[in-house]
Design a protein around this motif. Sequence first.
Motif, PDB file in Angstrom:
ATOM      1  N   GLY A   1      -5.268  14.503  -3.562  1.00 15.89           N
ATOM      2  CA  GLY A   1      -4.315  14.108  -4.603  1.00 15.89           C
ATOM      3  C   GLY A   1      -4.892  13.118  -5.603  1.00 15.89           C
ATOM      4  N   ASN A   2      -6.177  12.850  -5.490  1.00 11.18           N
ATOM      5  CA  ASN A   2      -6.851  12.026  -6.508  1.00 11.18           C
ATOM      6  C   ASN A   2      -8.335  12.358  -6.495  1.00 11.18           C
ATOM      7  OD1 ASN A   2      -8.424   9.708  -4.945  1.00 11.18           O
ATOM      8  ND2 ASN A   2      -6.475  10.042  -3.899  1.00 11.18           N
ATOM      9  N   SER A   3      -8.989  12.131  -7.632  1.00 11.41           N
ATOM     10  CA  SER A   3     -10.335  12.663  -7.829  1.00 11.41           C
ATOM     11  C   SER A   3     -11.447  11.882  -7.137  1.00 11.41           C
ATOM     12  CB  SER A   3     -10.636  12.759  -9.331  1.00 11.41           C
ATOM     13  OG  SER A   3     -10.457  11.494  -9.928  1.00 11.41           O
ATOM     14  N   THR A   4     -11.128  10.712  -6.575  1.00  7.84           N
ATOM     15  CA  THR A   4     -12.175  10.002  -5.838  1.00  7.84           C
ATOM     16  C   THR A   4     -11.938  10.054  -4.323  1.00  7.84           C
ATOM     17  OG1 THR A   4     -11.069   7.875  -6.148  1.00  7.84           O
ATOM     18  CG2 THR A   4     -12.775   8.440  -7.737  1.00  7.84           C
ATOM     19  N   GLY A   5     -10.876  10.733  -3.905  1.00  7.99           N
ATOM     20  CA  GLY A   5     -10.662  10.945  -2.464  1.00  7.99           C
ATOM     21  C   GLY A   5     -10.132   9.732  -1.723  1.00  7.99           C
ATOM     22  N   ILE A   6      -9.342   8.903  -2.412  1.00  7.87           N
ATOM     23  CA  ILE A   6      -8.734   7.743  -1.736  1.00  7.87           C
ATOM     24  C   ILE A   6      -7.586   8.242  -0.858  1.00  7.87           C
ATOM     25  CG2 ILE A   6      -7.475   5.562  -2.080  1.00  7.87           C
ATOM     26  CD1 ILE A   6      -8.867   5.298  -4.776  1.00  7.87           C
ATOM     27  N   ARG A   7      -7.535   7.750   0.378  1.00 10.12           N
ATOM     28  CA  ARG A   7      -6.465   8.184   1.280  1.00 10.12           C
ATOM     29  C   ARG A   7      -5.159   7.477   0.919  1.00 10.12           C
ATOM     30  NH1 ARG A   7      -8.576  11.193   5.370  1.00 10.12           N
ATOM     31  NH2 ARG A   7     -10.857  11.190   5.298  1.00 10.12           N
ATOM     32  N   ARG A   8      -4.092   8.181   1.195  1.00 11.68           N
ATOM     33  CA  ARG A   8      -2.763   7.703   0.826  1.00 11.68           C
ATOM     34  C   ARG A   8      -2.507   6.267   1.289  1.00 11.68           C
ATOM     35  NH1 ARG A   8       2.679  11.145   1.403  1.00 11.68           N
ATOM     36  NH2 ARG A   8       4.177   9.475   1.202  1.00 11.68           N
ATOM     37  N   GLU A   9      -2.803   5.992   2.569  1.00 12.45           N
ATOM     38  CA  GLU A   9      -2.493   4.660   3.116  1.00 12.45           C
ATOM     39  C   GLU A   9      -3.353   3.577   2.445  1.00 12.45           C
ATOM     40  OE1 GLU A   9      -3.467   7.339   4.782  1.00 12.45           O
ATOM     41  OE2 GLU A   9      -5.014   6.902   6.283  1.00 12.45           O
ATOM     42  N   ASP A  10      -4.569   3.952   2.046  1.00 12.67           N
ATOM     43  CA  ASP A  10      -5.439   2.968   1.385  1.00 12.67           C
ATOM     44  C   ASP A  10      -4.917   2.620  -0.009  1.00 12.67           C
ATOM     45  OD1 ASP A  10      -7.078   2.920   3.567  1.00 12.67           O
ATOM     46  OD2 ASP A  10      -8.476   4.426   2.783  1.00 12.67           O
ATOM     47  N   TRP A  11      -4.458   3.643  -0.724  1.00 11.05           N
ATOM     48  CA  TRP A  11      -3.903   3.415  -2.064  1.00 11.05           C
ATOM     49  C   TRP A  11      -2.662   2.527  -1.982  1.00 11.05           C
ATOM     50  CZ3 TRP A  11      -3.737   3.083  -7.077  1.00 11.05           C
ATOM     51  CH2 TRP A  11      -2.584   3.366  -7.799  1.00 11.05           C
ATOM     52  N   VAL A  12      -1.787   2.831  -1.033  1.00  9.85           N
ATOM     53  CA  VAL A  12      -0.547   2.066  -0.904  1.00  9.85           C
ATOM     54  C   VAL A  12      -0.849   0.610  -0.532  1.00  9.85           C
ATOM     55  CG1 VAL A  12       1.580   1.831   0.459  1.00  9.85           C
ATOM     56  CG2 VAL A  12       0.847   4.096  -0.334  1.00  9.85           C
ATOM     57  N   SER A  13      -1.762   0.422   0.432  1.00 12.59           N
ATOM     58  CA  SER A  13      -2.022  -0.962   0.850  1.00 12.59           C
ATOM     59  C   SER A  13      -2.824  -1.721  -0.203  1.00 12.59           C
ATOM     60  CB  SER A  13      -2.715  -1.006   2.217  1.00 12.59           C
ATOM     61  OG  SER A  13      -3.967  -0.373   2.146  1.00 12.59           O
ATOM     62  N   LEU A  14      -3.686  -1.026  -0.931  1.00 14.73           N
ATOM     63  CA  LEU A  14      -4.439  -1.703  -2.002  1.00 14.73           C
ATOM     64  C   LEU A  14      -3.492  -2.290  -3.045  1.00 14.73           C
ATOM     65  CD1 LEU A  14      -7.195  -2.305  -3.503  1.00 14.73           C
ATOM     66  CD2 LEU A  14      -6.803  -0.152  -4.707  1.00 14.73           C
ATOM     67  N   CYS A  15      -2.545  -1.486  -3.490  1.00 12.52           N
ATOM     68  CA  CYS A  15      -1.605  -1.956  -4.514  1.00 12.52           C
ATOM     69  C   CYS A  15      -0.758  -3.115  -3.980  1.00 12.52           C
ATOM     70  CB  CYS A  15      -0.699  -0.821  -4.985  1.00 12.52           C
ATOM     71  SG  CYS A  15      -1.586   0.444  -5.902  1.00 12.52           S
ATOM     72  N   ALA A  16      -0.300  -2.962  -2.737  1.00 12.39           N
ATOM     73  CA  ALA A  16       0.539  -4.010  -2.147  1.00 12.39           C
ATOM     74  C   ALA A  16      -0.244  -5.321  -2.013  1.00 12.39           C
ATOM     75  CB  ALA A  16       1.053  -3.553  -0.785  1.00 12.39           C
ATOM     76  N   GLU A  17      -1.502  -5.214  -1.593  1.00 16.46           N
ATOM     77  CA  GLU A  17      -2.306  -6.427  -1.392  1.00 16.46           C
ATOM     78  C   GLU A  17      -2.647  -7.111  -2.719  1.00 16.46           C
ATOM     79  OE1 GLU A  17      -5.673  -5.184   0.951  1.00 16.46           O
ATOM     80  OE2 GLU A  17      -4.330  -4.588   2.597  1.00 16.46           O
ATOM     81  N   LEU A  18      -3.004  -6.298  -3.721  1.00 16.60           N
ATOM     82  CA  LEU A  18      -3.335  -6.886  -5.031  1.00 16.60           C
ATOM     83  C   LEU A  18      -2.131  -7.628  -5.609  1.00 16.60           C
ATOM     84  CD1 LEU A  18      -5.331  -4.002  -6.794  1.00 16.60           C
ATOM     85  CD2 LEU A  18      -6.237  -6.256  -6.203  1.00 16.60           C
ATOM     86  N   ALA A  19      -0.954  -7.016  -5.473  1.00 18.68           N
ATOM     87  CA  ALA A  19       0.255  -7.650  -6.007  1.00 18.68           C
ATOM     88  C   ALA A  19       0.560  -8.935  -5.238  1.00 18.68           C
ATOM     89  CB  ALA A  19       1.430  -6.679  -5.932  1.00 18.68           C
ATOM     90  N   GLU A  20       0.418  -8.875  -3.929  1.00 17.16           N
ATOM     91  CA  GLU A  20       0.715 -10.043  -3.095  1.00 17.16           C
ATOM     92  C   GLU A  20      -0.252 -11.204  -3.404  1.00 17.16           C
ATOM     93  OE1 GLU A  20       3.243 -10.722  -1.384  1.00 17.16           O
ATOM     94  OE2 GLU A  20       2.513 -12.604  -0.537  1.00 17.16           O
ATOM     95  N   GLU A  21      -1.517 -10.879  -3.563  1.00 23.01           N
ATOM     96  CA  GLU A  21      -2.515 -11.906  -3.909  1.00 23.01           C
ATOM     97  C   GLU A  21      -2.182 -12.569  -5.243  1.00 23.01           C
ATOM     98  OE1 GLU A  21      -6.328  -9.715  -1.898  1.00 23.01           O
ATOM     99  OE2 GLU A  21      -6.520 -10.335  -3.999  1.00 23.01           O
ATOM    100  N   THR A  22      -1.797 -11.742  -6.201  1.00 24.78           N
ATOM    101  CA  THR A  22      -1.474 -12.290  -7.524  1.00 24.78           C
ATOM    102  C   THR A  22      -0.264 -13.207  -7.426  1.00 24.78           C
ATOM    103  OG1 THR A  22      -2.259 -10.208  -8.448  1.00 24.78           O
ATOM    104  CG2 THR A  22      -1.050 -11.661  -9.930  1.00 24.78           C
ATOM    105  N   ARG A  23       0.738 -12.764  -6.683  1.00 22.19           N
ATOM    106  CA  ARG A  23       1.960 -13.580  -6.539  1.00 22.19           C
ATOM    107  C   ARG A  23       1.643 -14.936  -5.893  1.00 22.19           C
ATOM    108  NH1 ARG A  23       4.478  -8.344  -5.404  1.00 22.19           N
ATOM    109  NH2 ARG A  23       4.030  -8.598  -3.179  1.00 22.19           N
ATOM    110  N   GLN A  24       0.700 -14.918  -4.950  1.00 17.74           N
ATOM    111  CA  GLN A  24       0.372 -16.157  -4.245  1.00 17.74           C
ATOM    112  C   GLN A  24      -0.533 -17.077  -5.052  1.00 17.74           C
ATOM    113  OE1 GLN A  24      -1.179 -15.391  -0.358  1.00 17.74           O
ATOM    114  NE2 GLN A  24       0.753 -14.551   0.390  1.00 17.74           N
ATOM    115  N   GLN A  25      -1.437 -16.461  -5.801  1.00 19.39           N
ATOM    116  CA  GLN A  25      -2.456 -17.272  -6.471  1.00 19.39           C
ATOM    117  C   GLN A  25      -2.102 -17.694  -7.886  1.00 19.39           C
ATOM    118  OE1 GLN A  25      -6.010 -14.944  -6.083  1.00 19.39           O
ATOM    119  NE2 GLN A  25      -6.032 -15.111  -3.854  1.00 19.39           N
ATOM    120  N   GLU A  26      -1.203 -16.972  -8.532  1.00 22.39           N
ATOM    121  CA  GLU A  26      -0.911 -17.298  -9.924  1.00 22.39           C
ATOM    122  C   GLU A  26       0.530 -17.775 -10.067  1.00 22.39           C
ATOM    123  OE1 GLU A  26      -2.376 -14.456 -12.816  1.00 22.39           O
ATOM    124  OE2 GLU A  26      -3.798 -13.657 -11.350  1.00 22.39           O
ATOM    125  N   GLU A  27       0.646 -19.038 -10.362  1.00 19.89           N
ATOM    126  CA  GLU A  27       1.937 -19.718 -10.468  1.00 19.89           C
ATOM    127  C   GLU A  27       2.939 -18.946 -11.341  1.00 19.89           C
ATOM    128  OE1 GLU A  27       4.519 -22.672  -9.426  1.00 19.89           O
ATOM    129  OE2 GLU A  27       2.480 -22.366  -8.634  1.00 19.89           O
TER     130      GLU A  27
END
Lengths: 239, 138
Positions: free
Chosen positions: A122-148
């Motif tokens: 479902g994507n051209s670089t072969g990222i697995r579904r669970e990796d895509w979902v957790s990547l987005c969740a982690e990036l958002a969470e990091e931003t929320r924690q680190q940027e006031e």
Amino acid sequence: MSQPIVIGKRKSRFKELAQAAIPGGGNLDLCLTCSSCVNGCPASGISDMDPRKFLRMVLLGLDEEVLQTPWIWWCSMCQRCRRACPMGVDIGALVFMARQQWSRENTPKGIQKSCDLHLEFGNSTGIRREDWVSLCAELAEETRQQEEDWKDLPAPMDKKGAGYYLNQNAKEPTVEPEEMIPLWKILHEVGIDWTYSSEQWDAVNYCMFSGDDRDWEAVVRRQSEIVNDLGCKTLINTE
Amino acid sequence: MVDPSWNKEGIKVTCQDPCNLVRKGLGDSVADDLRFVIKHVAGEENFVDMWPNKSNNYCCGGGGGYLQSGFVEKRRAFGRIKFDQIQATGADIVVTPCHNCRSQITDIGQVYGGKYQTVHLWSLIVKAMVRKSTATPG
């Protein structure tokens, strides 16, 4: 200096095929040989080929040469030649048609592989579904924690009824995931109700370049089904 | 809201008109929109256009599957005209709204010795964005 075309054994099956398939009843015969296409084409001269020469070879019925030259992969189908042409001859479409004639085995491996991965994952670089979902969740969470200022930044996934569906070039999560965050910030700041999907979320479609219409359609169709299932009104293609 | 005052040093910005978006897509009007946004986020006086541009722009050589095709030398030869065009603007930054353009323009910059950087449009916007709630740049 460009070499003259050598005329060997002639078959003109490809010319007929192309004329039947190109919109407007096939405009290839309209070529005035003015060379406007050549002068504005970055692929002109790469391995002694250019758009006008390619077209002349098609018109002369040199099927063998036309269907064997790898130049069709060195042309990016950018359509600048078509724009420059006073007669609107669609050389880009002709190049695409030549690509369609190449077998899957002979299509440049990298293009075919990106298409195959898209069909499988479902994507051209072969990222697995669970990796895509957790990547987005982690990036958002990091931003929320680190940027006031961004404690409220969302990165919605599979959000039913969101107004906008967003896709993302798979190269971004693969090589520069942090570059997705600014996009989320803009959407949030302007109050856009958006969502990603957990599958078929890629904005690119290499199957469009490999020359297999069925693969191309399969990718587009799957994403459109997902957008409809989520009930999103607008698809934002970020590529 | 966007505020271009971050660009105090007058960093010069140009942009690549992606073929699929402009010539093959929405035409010159979307190219004008692109310039409108860049001028507002980087300062009008800091924008330098390439020539030719918009629907007449040269393809960078990243499209049509080129980046994945394995024809690296051909792709770079194709991109030479784009590199020269960018160099002629003297720009420090090339806005590349398409990821394929970004990959290709970054690559030809490194190969041919360019000093410019490439940036996504959205990253540049956020640099100048002032949040309604906090009134601080993003």
